[in-house]
Design a protein around this motif. Structure first.
Motif, PDB file in Angstrom:
ATOM      1  N   ALA A 186       0.870  -1.165   0.000  1.00 17.50           N
ATOM      2  CA  ALA A 186       0.000   0.000   0.000  1.00 17.50           C
ATOM      3  C   ALA A 186       0.912   1.220   0.000  1.00 17.50           C
ATOM      4  N   SER A 187       0.377   2.344  -0.488  1.00 15.09           N
ATOM      5  CA  SER A 187       1.232   3.522  -0.610  1.00 15.09           C
ATOM      6  C   SER A 187       0.513   4.777  -0.159  1.00 15.09           C
ATOM      7  N   ALA A 188       1.199   5.566   0.621  1.00 14.04           N
ATOM      8  CA  ALA A 188       0.653   6.866   1.035  1.00 14.04           C
ATOM      9  C   ALA A 188       1.418   7.918   0.235  1.00 14.04           C
ATOM     10  N   GLY A 189       0.963   8.144  -0.983  1.00 19.35           N
ATOM     11  CA  GLY A 189       1.568   9.168  -1.840  1.00 19.35           C
ATOM     12  C   GLY A 189       3.036   8.969  -2.137  1.00 19.35           C
ATOM     13  N   HIS A 190       3.516   7.731  -1.991  1.00 21.17           N
ATOM     14  CA  HIS A 190       4.933   7.484  -2.233  1.00 21.17           C
ATOM     15  C   HIS A 190       5.184   7.213  -3.717  1.00 21.17           C
ATOM     16  N   GLU A 191       6.443   7.357  -4.103  1.00 26.63           N
ATOM     17  CA  GLU A 191       6.876   7.015  -5.457  1.00 26.63           C
ATOM     18  C   GLU A 191       6.437   5.598  -5.802  1.00 26.63           C
ATOM     19  N   PRO A 192       6.059   5.343  -7.053  1.00 26.61           N
ATOM     20  CA  PRO A 192       5.800   3.953  -7.430  1.00 26.61           C
ATOM     21  C   PRO A 192       7.090   3.149  -7.250  1.00 26.61           C
ATOM     22  N   VAL A 193       6.971   1.892  -6.903  1.00 27.44           N
ATOM     23  CA  VAL A 193       8.183   1.087  -6.770  1.00 27.44           C
ATOM     24  C   VAL A 193       8.333   0.258  -8.043  1.00 27.44           C
ATOM     25  N   LEU A 194       9.526  -0.239  -8.271  1.00 27.89           N
ATOM     26  CA  LEU A 194       9.775  -0.984  -9.505  1.00 27.89           C
ATOM     27  C   LEU A 194       9.839  -2.476  -9.219  1.00 27.89           C
ATOM     28  N   LEU A 195       9.088  -3.231 -10.029  1.00 27.79           N
ATOM     29  CA  LEU A 195       9.147  -4.692  -9.941  1.00 27.79           C
ATOM     30  C   LEU A 195       9.840  -5.203 -11.195  1.00 27.79           C
ATOM     31  N   TYR A 196      10.904  -5.939 -10.985  1.00 33.46           N
ATOM     32  CA  TYR A 196      11.599  -6.528 -12.132  1.00 33.46           C
ATOM     33  C   TYR A 196      11.127  -7.968 -12.298  1.00 33.46           C
ATOM     34  N   LYS A 197      10.621  -8.273 -13.504  1.00 33.98           N
ATOM     35  CA  LYS A 197      10.180  -9.642 -13.787  1.00 33.98           C
ATOM     36  C   LYS A 197      11.275 -10.337 -14.588  1.00 33.98           C
TER      37      LYS A 197
ATOM     38  N   VAL B  84       1.158  -8.713  -5.699  1.00 34.09           N
ATOM     39  CA  VAL B  84       1.722  -9.394  -6.861  1.00 34.09           C
ATOM     40  C   VAL B  84       2.410 -10.671  -6.358  1.00 34.09           C
ATOM     41  N   VAL B  85       2.588 -11.585  -7.279  1.00 29.84           N
ATOM     42  CA  VAL B  85       3.297 -12.810  -6.922  1.00 29.84           C
ATOM     43  C   VAL B  85       4.721 -12.706  -7.456  1.00 29.84           C
ATOM     44  N   LEU B  86       5.703 -13.022  -6.618  1.00 34.22           N
ATOM     45  CA  LEU B  86       7.096 -12.972  -7.047  1.00 34.22           C
ATOM     46  C   LEU B  86       7.568 -14.352  -7.494  1.00 34.22           C
ATOM     47  N   ASP B  87       8.192 -14.364  -8.644  1.00 31.13           N
ATOM     48  CA  ASP B  87       8.777 -15.613  -9.140  1.00 31.13           C
ATOM     49  C   ASP B  87      10.283 -15.549  -8.957  1.00 31.13           C
ATOM     50  N   GLU B  88      10.901 -16.688  -9.105  1.00 31.19           N
ATOM     51  CA  GLU B  88      12.353 -16.799  -8.948  1.00 31.19           C
ATOM     52  C   GLU B  88      13.076 -15.730  -9.787  1.00 31.19           C
ATOM     53  N   GLY B  89      13.968 -14.987  -9.146  1.00 28.81           N
ATOM     54  CA  GLY B  89      14.753 -13.976  -9.879  1.00 28.81           C
ATOM     55  C   GLY B  89      14.081 -12.609  -9.958  1.00 28.81           C
ATOM     56  N   ASP B  90      12.818 -12.531  -9.594  1.00 29.73           N
ATOM     57  CA  ASP B  90      12.129 -11.229  -9.585  1.00 29.73           C
ATOM     58  C   ASP B  90      12.661 -10.410  -8.413  1.00 29.73           C
ATOM     59  N   PHE B  91      12.671  -9.097  -8.569  1.00 30.35           N
ATOM     60  CA  PHE B  91      12.981  -8.269  -7.395  1.00 30.35           C
ATOM     61  C   PHE B  91      12.210  -6.961  -7.423  1.00 30.35           C
ATOM     62  N   ILE B  92      12.053  -6.412  -6.238  1.00 33.61           N
ATOM     63  CA  ILE B  92      11.323  -5.148  -6.095  1.00 33.61           C
ATOM     64  C   ILE B  92      12.282  -4.097  -5.568  1.00 33.61           C
ATOM     65  N   ALA B  93      12.302  -2.942  -6.227  1.00 34.56           N
ATOM     66  CA  ALA B  93      13.161  -1.839  -5.780  1.00 34.56           C
ATOM     67  C   ALA B  93      12.277  -0.731  -5.231  1.00 34.56           C
ATOM     68  N   MET B  94      12.408  -0.489  -3.916  1.00 34.85           N
ATOM     69  CA  MET B  94      11.630   0.573  -3.267  1.00 34.85           C
ATOM     70  C   MET B  94      12.586   1.717  -2.948  1.00 34.85           C
ATOM     71  N   MET B  95      12.225   2.903  -3.408  1.00 33.57           N
ATOM     72  CA  MET B  95      13.163   4.020  -3.276  1.00 33.57           C
ATOM     73  C   MET B  95      12.475   5.263  -2.730  1.00 33.57           C
ATOM     74  N   THR B  96      13.275   6.188  -2.249  1.00 34.14           N
ATOM     75  CA  THR B  96      12.717   7.498  -1.884  1.00 34.14           C
ATOM     76  C   THR B  96      13.058   8.458  -3.014  1.00 34.14           C
TER      77      THR B  96
END
Lengths: 336, 133
Positions: free
Chosen positions: A220-231, A260-272
């Motif tokens: 969930a996000s409170a006005g934060h930057e979208p995060v990136l999901l690498y598939k 979302v469902v994470l598969d092997e090798g996927d990663f999520i980058a959360m940044m400010t």
């Protein structure tokens, strides 16, 4: 007034009058440092000069000495300005010392333990632009079933942001024992912030939770930057965003929760925004640059990914950060 | 308190009169030229504050003798609005006149002892002493 200094001054002036040499002028310049050390004020210097001359030239006309009295009068405010300046410098030194202590306090407050997981690799990095940070990264986990992270960014920097941030920490601490879902966490923190923070302070926050069961990442996000999901399967990036107002704007704000469902090798980058709004001489960087960097290190460990992003974006701006810089990586898969 | 004299402050001319009174007294007590200038500047600042903020008031100059030491005491009193926050006006960088006045911290630095008593709506009395060394 120290008599010894007066005597020495008179000798120096006398010598210079006789020689007019650069060497004696240099001696005078060095001597002036002793005046400053002894905190002899400008008006006193004129006073010392006058007395020295009176002894050296006792026959000088009376009017001449009166002109020195006028000069002394002229110098009084200079002396006061100098003392005020010195006192302000001392105050500044005290403030800097306090800042150092505050920084230490904040670092203790900011301490968070990175969860250890067999099928989720976690890496993170947070670097303040100034001494105190307005970014906040906090992990919650039971080390077997779930791992959650809060990435918060107080709009603004420095002390006010740091003070504000400590409150989020207390909100989060309250939820430590409960395995709450992201929208509930934002709900609670929003109410705390709304009640206790000045209207001019805003906080954006992203809350993500990974559950081992089903490899689901909900957020969930409170006005934060979208995060990136690498598939990994498609070698593409997907932006994850959820609707929600900044914290502290409305007491009854609601926060959308997605997953979302994470598969092997996927990663999520959360940044400010210190990361996404990296500024170089040519202006803000393109989002694509971050994706490019992430792609080059996609097979590395989560920590290596986070470090590389900082290293490369840092270099672009000569490590002169304009804003607090934080990044968290959640990577599905065994650790390297 | 062997000797006491005072000047009422109404106009800017009275500031000069207060200065003159203080300088003569400082000189006769035995202060050197530099200290005379400091004492006079302190009187000047205090008198100016009265003139600017209280409208009218009084500057007293006293010859002081204590602990085998001679000194000069300046008492500046007015029945003006008083100072709302004494601590604030004693801070460096705070000058109500906005000009190049030395303000209260300046007067404190020029003298050896300094005391402010102020009540809002009643007035202000500032006492400052400088000892002859």
């Amino acid at each position: 007034m120290p008599k010894e200094v007066e005597k020495q001054y008179k000798a120096l002036v006398n010598r210079y009058i006789n020689t007019k040499s650069e060497n004696d002028l240099y001696a005078g310049q060095k001597f002036s440092r002793r005046f400053i050390e002894k905190e002899i004020s400008p008006e006193e210097v004129i006073g010392i000069h006058k007395s020295a001359l009176m002894e050296l030239f006792p026959d000088a006309p009376e009017d001449f000495w009166h002109s020195f009295d006028f000069l002394i009068e002229m110098m009084i405010h200079y002396g006061l300005a100098l003392q005020e300046h010195q006192s302000l410098i001392r105050k500044q030194e005290e403030l800097e010392l306090e800042m150092k202590i505050a920084e230490k306090v904040q670092n203790t407050l900011l301490k968070t333990r990175v969860p250890t997981f067999s099928d989720l690799d976690i890496g993170f990095l947070t670097v303040p632009a100034k001494q105190m940070s307005g970014d906040y990264i906090y992990f919650l986990s039971d080390d077997s079933n779930y791992a959650s992270v809060a990435v918060a960014d107080v709009i603004g920097k420095g002390i006010p942001a740091a003070l504000c941030m400590s409150m989020i920490k207390f909100g989060m601490d309250n939820m430590q024992k409960q395995n709450s879902s992201p929208h509930v966490v934002l709900d609670v923190v929003n109410r705390i912030v709304e009640e206790s923070v000045d209207d001019s302070m805003f906080i954006s926050m992203f809350y993500g939770k990974y559950e081992v069961d089903g490899s689901v990442f909900s957020y969930a996000s409170a006005g934060h930057e979208p995060v990136l999901l690498y598939k990994a399967a498609s070698n593409t990036f997907i932006e994850l965003d959820a609707k929600g107002l900044l914290l502290g704007v409305q007491p009854n704000a609601t926060y959308e929760e997605r997953s979302v469902v994470l598969d092997e090798g996927d990663f999520i980058a959360m940044m400010t925004d210190g990361v996404t709004e990296t500024r170089t001489e040519d202006g803000f960087i393109d989002d694509e640059i971050i994706k490019e960097i992430l792609t080059t290190v996609k097979d590395e460990s989560a920590q290596k990914i986070a470090d590389t992003v900082y290293q490369q974006l840092g270099e672009m701006q000569n490590f002169h950060l304009h804003d607090d810089f934080s990044i968290v990586i959640f990577k599905k898969g065994y650790k390297n | 308190m062997e000797c006491r004299s005072s000047v009422d402050i109404f106009t800017e001319w009275d500031i000069v009169a207060a200065r003159q009174l203080g300088r003569n007294e400082a000189k006769s007590i035995g202060f050197g030229t530099v200290d005379q200038a400091r004492i006079t500047t302190a009187i000047s600042e205090l008198a100016r504050n009265i003139y600017l903020y209280a409208g009218k008031g009084n500057i007293k100059i006293e010859r002081t003798y204590d602990n085998n030491q001679y000194g000069i005491t300046i008492i500046a009193s007015d029945e003006g609005p008083g100072i709302a926050d004494v601590r604030k006006v004693m801070n460096d960088g705070y000058s109500t006149s906005g000009g190049l006045g030395a303000g209260m911290p300046g007067v404190r630095r020029l003298m050896d002892e300094f005391n402010v008593q102020s009540e809002q709506g009643v007035g202000t009395t500032i006492t400052a002493v400088k000892w002859l060394r």
